[in-house]
Scaffold this motif. Structure first.
Motif, PDB file in Angstrom:
ATOM      1  N   LYS A  74      68.289  43.122  63.452  1.00  0.00           N
ATOM      2  CA  LYS A  74      69.309  43.449  64.447  1.00  0.00           C
ATOM      3  C   LYS A  74      70.119  42.213  64.846  1.00  0.00           C
ATOM      4  CE  LYS A  74      66.467  47.083  66.480  1.00  0.00           C
ATOM      5  NZ  LYS A  74      66.582  47.957  67.633  1.00  0.00           N
ATOM      6  N   LEU A  75      69.406  41.133  65.116  1.00  0.00           N
ATOM      7  CA  LEU A  75      70.022  39.928  65.663  1.00  0.00           C
ATOM      8  C   LEU A  75      70.958  39.238  64.667  1.00  0.00           C
ATOM      9  CD1 LEU A  75      70.013  37.963  68.108  1.00  0.00           C
ATOM     10  CD2 LEU A  75      68.094  36.801  67.022  1.00  0.00           C
ATOM     11  N   PHE A  76      70.498  39.014  63.444  1.00  0.00           N
ATOM     12  CA  PHE A  76      71.289  38.240  62.492  1.00  0.00           C
ATOM     13  C   PHE A  76      72.617  38.918  62.127  1.00  0.00           C
ATOM     14  CE2 PHE A  76      67.142  36.107  60.820  1.00  0.00           C
ATOM     15  CZ  PHE A  76      67.067  35.337  61.965  1.00  0.00           C
ATOM     16  N   PRO A  77      72.638  40.229  61.817  1.00  0.00           N
ATOM     17  CA  PRO A  77      73.941  40.853  61.530  1.00  0.00           C
ATOM     18  C   PRO A  77      74.885  40.824  62.734  1.00  0.00           C
ATOM     19  CG  PRO A  77      72.168  42.226  60.689  1.00  0.00           C
ATOM     20  CD  PRO A  77      71.533  41.154  61.533  1.00  0.00           C
ATOM     21  N   ALA A  78      74.341  41.014  63.925  1.00  0.00           N
ATOM     22  CA  ALA A  78      75.193  40.975  65.117  1.00  0.00           C
ATOM     23  C   ALA A  78      75.811  39.596  65.286  1.00  0.00           C
ATOM     24  CB  ALA A  78      74.386  41.359  66.358  1.00  0.00           C
TER      25      ALA A  78
ATOM     26  N   GLY B 195      79.960  37.956  64.832  1.00  0.00           N
ATOM     27  CA  GLY B 195      80.692  37.363  65.946  1.00  0.00           C
ATOM     28  C   GLY B 195      80.312  37.886  67.312  1.00  0.00           C
ATOM     29  N   ASN B 196      79.265  38.688  67.371  1.00  0.00           N
ATOM     30  CA  ASN B 196      78.796  39.204  68.656  1.00  0.00           C
ATOM     31  C   ASN B 196      77.802  38.231  69.276  1.00  0.00           C
ATOM     32  OD1 ASN B 196      80.050  41.943  68.439  1.00  0.00           O
ATOM     33  ND2 ASN B 196      78.792  41.940  66.594  1.00  0.00           N
ATOM     34  N   THR B 197      77.589  38.361  70.552  1.00  0.00           N
ATOM     35  CA  THR B 197      76.505  37.646  71.217  1.00  0.00           C
ATOM     36  C   THR B 197      75.444  38.684  71.579  1.00  0.00           C
ATOM     37  OG1 THR B 197      77.683  37.817  73.324  1.00  0.00           O
ATOM     38  CG2 THR B 197      77.928  35.750  72.089  1.00  0.00           C
ATOM     39  N   CYS B 198      74.223  38.216  71.827  1.00  0.00           N
ATOM     40  CA  CYS B 198      73.104  39.153  71.972  1.00  0.00           C
ATOM     41  C   CYS B 198      72.217  38.822  73.162  1.00  0.00           C
ATOM     42  CB  CYS B 198      72.229  39.122  70.717  1.00  0.00           C
ATOM     43  SG  CYS B 198      73.127  39.548  69.226  1.00  0.00           S
ATOM     44  N   VAL B 199      71.681  39.884  73.725  1.00  0.00           N
ATOM     45  CA  VAL B 199      70.601  39.788  74.701  1.00  0.00           C
ATOM     46  C   VAL B 199      69.462  40.575  74.078  1.00  0.00           C
ATOM     47  CG1 VAL B 199      69.814  40.403  77.023  1.00  0.00           C
ATOM     48  CG2 VAL B 199      72.168  39.624  76.664  1.00  0.00           C
ATOM     49  N   ILE B 200      68.324  39.914  73.872  1.00  0.00           N
ATOM     50  CA  ILE B 200      67.207  40.565  73.197  1.00  0.00           C
ATOM     51  C   ILE B 200      66.025  40.694  74.136  1.00  0.00           C
ATOM     52  CG2 ILE B 200      66.371  38.410  72.172  1.00  0.00           C
ATOM     53  CD1 ILE B 200      65.638  40.155  69.671  1.00  0.00           C
ATOM     54  N   LYS B 201      65.417  41.873  74.114  1.00  0.00           N
ATOM     55  CA  LYS B 201      64.225  42.155  74.903  1.00  0.00           C
ATOM     56  C   LYS B 201      63.104  42.479  73.921  1.00  0.00           C
ATOM     57  CE  LYS B 201      61.259  44.705  77.414  1.00  0.00           C
ATOM     58  NZ  LYS B 201      59.953  44.809  76.763  1.00  0.00           N
TER      59      LYS B 201
END
Length: 186
Positions: A162-166, A170-176
């Motif tokens: 999920k994280l790497f493609p986002a 060019g997106n930023t991420c908040v991961i739980k």
């Protein structure tokens, strides 16, 4: 912050939960072995993380995709260098056998390298226009802040999917991460 005390990474800073509350992550095979103390984050922490991600998005989205990909490629190299350590930590944290946790880490390594290659292939599409002298095309653009909630069963592979493609997009991420396996995502 000691080796066994973990915090949230928000806006480039390691922060405790706003409430000050933590929870113990315990080795399922040896309940006397505390893997670590993790922040019991709540709505305030999420709001802070989303605000920081929105702020970071303003500049991250402007980084050319091949440059974002280079960063992910380096992340893949770091995962490769630390594969055995991460696999052993994951076994301690969740109880899977080492052969399987090594596979989980390898999935994340493979995803990092694969997605890094996609940084040069974020193609749009062209299509014929029904109007004379018009050219129609699409361009891939980042959408903004992405929220990622992940399960416990593959605590490094699934977050990487999920994280790497986002990020390369060019997106930023908040991961739980899952409460049962926060170390493997952290």
């Amino acid at each position: 912050m000691s080796r066994n005390e973990f915090r949230n990474l928000i806006g480039g800073e390691w922060l405790a939960a706003r409430s000050g509350k933590t929870f113990a992550n315990v080795n399922p095979a040896d309940h006397s072995d505390v893997v670590g103390e993790f922040p019991a984050s709540g709505a305030e922490d999420v709001a802070l993380a989303v605000a920081a991600a929105k702020k970071a998005f303003a500049t991250w989205r402007l980084v050319p995709a091949p440059k974002r990909a280079e960063i992910l490629f380096r992340a893949g190299g770091l995962l490769q260098q630390r594969k055995e350590q991460y696999a052993r930590d994951m076994t301690r944290e969740m109880g899977k056998v080492l052969a399987e946790t090594r596979g989980d880490v390898q999935e994340a390594i493979d995803e990092a390298y694969f997605v890094a290659g996609e940084g040069r292939r974020l193609y749009g599409k062209t299509t014929p226009s029904e109007l004379q002298n018009k050219f129609a095309m699409s361009v891939r653009m980042p959408v903004g802040v992405v929220g990622l909630i992940t399960p416990w069963n593959f605590p490094m592979a699934i977050p990487s999917w999920k994280l790497f493609p986002a990020l390369v997009s060019g997106n930023t991420c908040v991961i739980k991460p899952a409460t049962d396996t926060p170390l493997s995502t952290w």
